[in-house]
Design an enzyme around this catalytic site. Structure first.
Site, mmCIF file in Angstrom:
data_model
loop_
_atom_site.group_PDB
_atom_site.id
_atom_site.type_symbol
_atom_site.label_atom_id
_atom_site.label_comp_id
_atom_site.label_asym_id
_atom_site.label_seq_id
_atom_site.Cartn_x
_atom_site.Cartn_y
_atom_site.Cartn_z
ATOM 1 C CD GLU A 1 51.977 -62.392 3.683
ATOM 2 O OE1 GLU A 1 52.682 -61.398 3.887
ATOM 3 O OE2 GLU A 1 51.888 -62.947 2.574
ATOM 4 C CD GLU B 1 48.039 -61.653 0.313
ATOM 5 O OE1 GLU B 1 49.133 -61.447 -0.245
ATOM 6 O OE2 GLU B 1 47.745 -61.222 1.437
HETATM 7 C C1 BG6 Z 1 51.570 -60.292 0.923
HETATM 8 C C2 BG6 Z 1 50.765 -59.306 1.677
HETATM 9 O O1 BG6 Z 1 52.780 -60.268 1.566
HETATM 10 O O2 BG6 Z 1 51.940 -60.060 -0.401
HETATM 11 C C3 BG6 Z 1 50.203 -58.175 0.867
HETATM 12 O O3 BG6 Z 1 49.792 -59.900 2.482
HETATM 13 C C4 BG6 Z 1 51.169 -57.811 -0.238
HETATM 14 O O4 BG6 Z 1 49.913 -57.124 1.741
HETATM 15 C C5 BG6 Z 1 51.361 -59.010 -1.154
HETATM 16 O O5 BG6 Z 1 50.790 -56.692 -0.961
HETATM 17 C C6 BG6 Z 1 52.230 -58.760 -2.363
HETATM 18 O O6 BG6 Z 1 53.434 -58.179 -1.995
HETATM 19 P P1 BG6 Z 1 53.950 -56.811 -2.622
HETATM 20 O O7 BG6 Z 1 55.138 -56.499 -1.830
HETATM 21 O O8 BG6 Z 1 54.251 -57.113 -4.036
HETATM 22 O O9 BG6 Z 1 52.853 -55.844 -2.458
#
Ligand code: BG6
Length: 490
Positions: A189, A385
């Site tokens: 990111e 993701e």
């Molecule tokens: C992304 C990141 O922003 O989202 C992860 O690359 C992160 O590191 C994921 O964990 C989900 O976000 P969160 O804040 O729910 O953990």
């Protein structure tokens, strides 16, 4: 039968800073993640307060040896559970596992000349274990954990030395793992440096004389990351013939709140705030709209001779991204409700439901995002993701019936298929986020869970860290075994 292509890379994703633990083992140095505090008294939706960090906070964290309020120190303890975790991934049929290397495990301070052998050996063991089951590693070089000494003593990515230190690290890991890793991502990111300068850029606001100077430092850090990412791509290609290197974006998708042209324009501008990063990493130069922004904000970049040539010469091979939710943009936000999202809050969409953390659930938005990216860059995409952060409550018999997670993923997989078959998007694979529970990045909670495997640990680090399959485990196993047919043929 409706299915994804035979070589589709199904799997799951994690990051060392939230998953690995072992913060003091094997010669690892402290990283920014190790001093990031869990703040139970601050509203989880108040991101600014959640993320605020000062030099005094860091000093206090360094003095504190336990990890009760520093959960990224223990993560899910993959450091000691990697064999068991990889066996679970293999049982689900993973073709690929996205993970990151903790920079501070290889170069504990960031500025050393030679790497830490114990750190290198740990990842050797992990990669060997993955290959034992035929799982391909997909490795992020930097996922929210610059070494702390690099941050406090050099001002992180603001200093030009960052490029030297990072390329030394990349050279070390590419040389060491050249026969074990062929898929790489440079910065997770990469666009988040604007929204979260400490976590991504290693920048501490009180190190700078004014807010303007801090803003200048953020854009300078961003430039150094672009140069470092291009050089990392070069090193990878030269060291590992046939390797593929991707950039990694937060796909923040905004819809105009109304069809008023001003709202449409605002949505376009909001999207460019993240697309700018891929524009540089794919097209090899700063887009005109970014240069115009710098002019307006009086940002003056310090570039070295050759930087532009480096950006031009080493673009990425593919685009990877995270996608969780979408939101709206409006020129005039008066009276409009705000919705939370991945490292950013924006206008609520009245047509969407949200997760318990306020992230709006929008499977169609995934298809829209894929088309946006593919039409613009014409490079293969990789969804690295996606998933639902939820509070999983074990039933009386101990089972975890996470139908909500199955529903979320199933709807996203369907629109992902439509993007491939109807919109012609080239998609390499899908790795759902936090396939085994891990600590939340934004809120530092363990109770915001994404996994198909439950980890017995609470927000304060209490628990056995035992692993347990959730209902979604067998469901995802079937998705992979049928190459998506069990979802698509419903
Ligand atoms: C992304 C990141 O922003 O989202 C992860 O690359 C992160 O590191 C994921 O964990 C989900 O976000 P969160 O804040 O729910 O953990």
């Amino acid at each position: 039968m409706r299915q994804f292509k035979d070589d589709f890379l199904w799997g799951g994703a994690t990051a060392a800073n939230q998953f690995e633990g072992g913060w003091k083992e094997g010669g690892k140095g402290l990283s920014t993640a190790d001093v990031t505090r869990f703040k139970p008294d601050v509203d989880v939706e108040d991101m600014q307060k959640q993320w605020e960090i000062t030099s005094a906070d860091i000093e206090e964290a360094i003095r504190t040896q336990d990890s009760t309020y520093y959960p990224k120190r223990h993560g899910s303890d993959f450091y000691h559970h990697y064999k068991e975790d990889i066996a679970l991934m293999a049982e689900m049929g993973f073709k690929v596992f996205r993970m990151s290397i903790a920079w501070s495990r290889i170069f504990p301070r960031g500025d050393e000349e030679t790497p830490n052998e114990e750190g290198l050996a740990f990842y050797d063991r992990v990669f060997d274990e993955l290959h034992k089951y035929g799982i391909e590693p997909l490795v992020t070089m930097s996922h929210y954990e610059p070494p702390l000494a690099f941050v406090t003593e050099y001002d992180g990515w603001y200093s030009r030395e960052s490029v030297t230190f990072f390329t030394r690290y990349v050279t070390a890991i590419c040389n060491r793992y050249k026969d074990k890793v062929k898929y790489w991502l440079t910065f997770n990111e990469v666009d988040s440096v604007i929204r979260h300068p400490f976590m991504t850029g290693g920048l501490i606001e009180d190190h700078f004389p004014s807010h303007e100077a801090f803003e200048q430092a953020i854009y300078q850090a961003m430039h150094h990351q672009f140069v470092a990412s291009a050089l990392a791509t070069k090193i990878c290609h030269e060291t590992i013939p046939g390797s593929k290197v991707g950039c990694m974006l937060t796909k923040l998708t905004f819809y105009p709140y109304t069809c008023r042209p001003e709202d449409v324009l605002k949505a376009q501008q909001d999207m460019r705030a993240t697309l700018a990063f891929a524009d540089v990493q794919v097209f090899g130069r700063y887009p005109a709209y970014l240069k115009a922004l710098y002019k307006k904000k009086n940002i003056v970049l310090k570039k070295e001779t050759g930087d532009d040539e480096i950006l031009r010469s080493y673009p990425v091979d593919f685009i990877s991204f995270s996608y969780y939710s979408s939101s709206c943009s409006a020129a005039d936000t008066t009276g409009l409700d705000v919705a939370e999202g991945n490292t950013c809050a924006a206008i609520k969409n009245p047509y969407l439901k949200a997760s318990s953390w306020g992230w709006q659930i929008d499977p169609v938005g995934l298809r829209i995002s894929m088309v946006d990216l593919y039409d613009r860059y014409r490079l293969p995409l990789f969804i690295v993701e996606n998933g639902l952060g939820a509070q999983d409550v074990p039933e009386a018999d101990g089972s975890i019936q996470d139908d909500y997670r199955i529903h979320y993923m199933q709807e996203h997989i369907k629109t992902m298929y439509d993007a491939v078959t109807e919109d012609g998007v080239e998609l390499m694979g899908y790795t759902c986020w936090g396939c085994i529970d891990l600590v939340s990045n934004s809120s530092n909670q363990m109770s915001k869970r994404y996994g198909m495997v439950y980890v017995d640990c609470d927000d304060y680090g209490n628990g056995t860290f035992n692993r347990k399959k959730k209902k979604s485990f067998d469901w995802y196993k079937e998705v992979i075994a049928t190459n998506g047919a069990n979802v698509l043929d419903r």
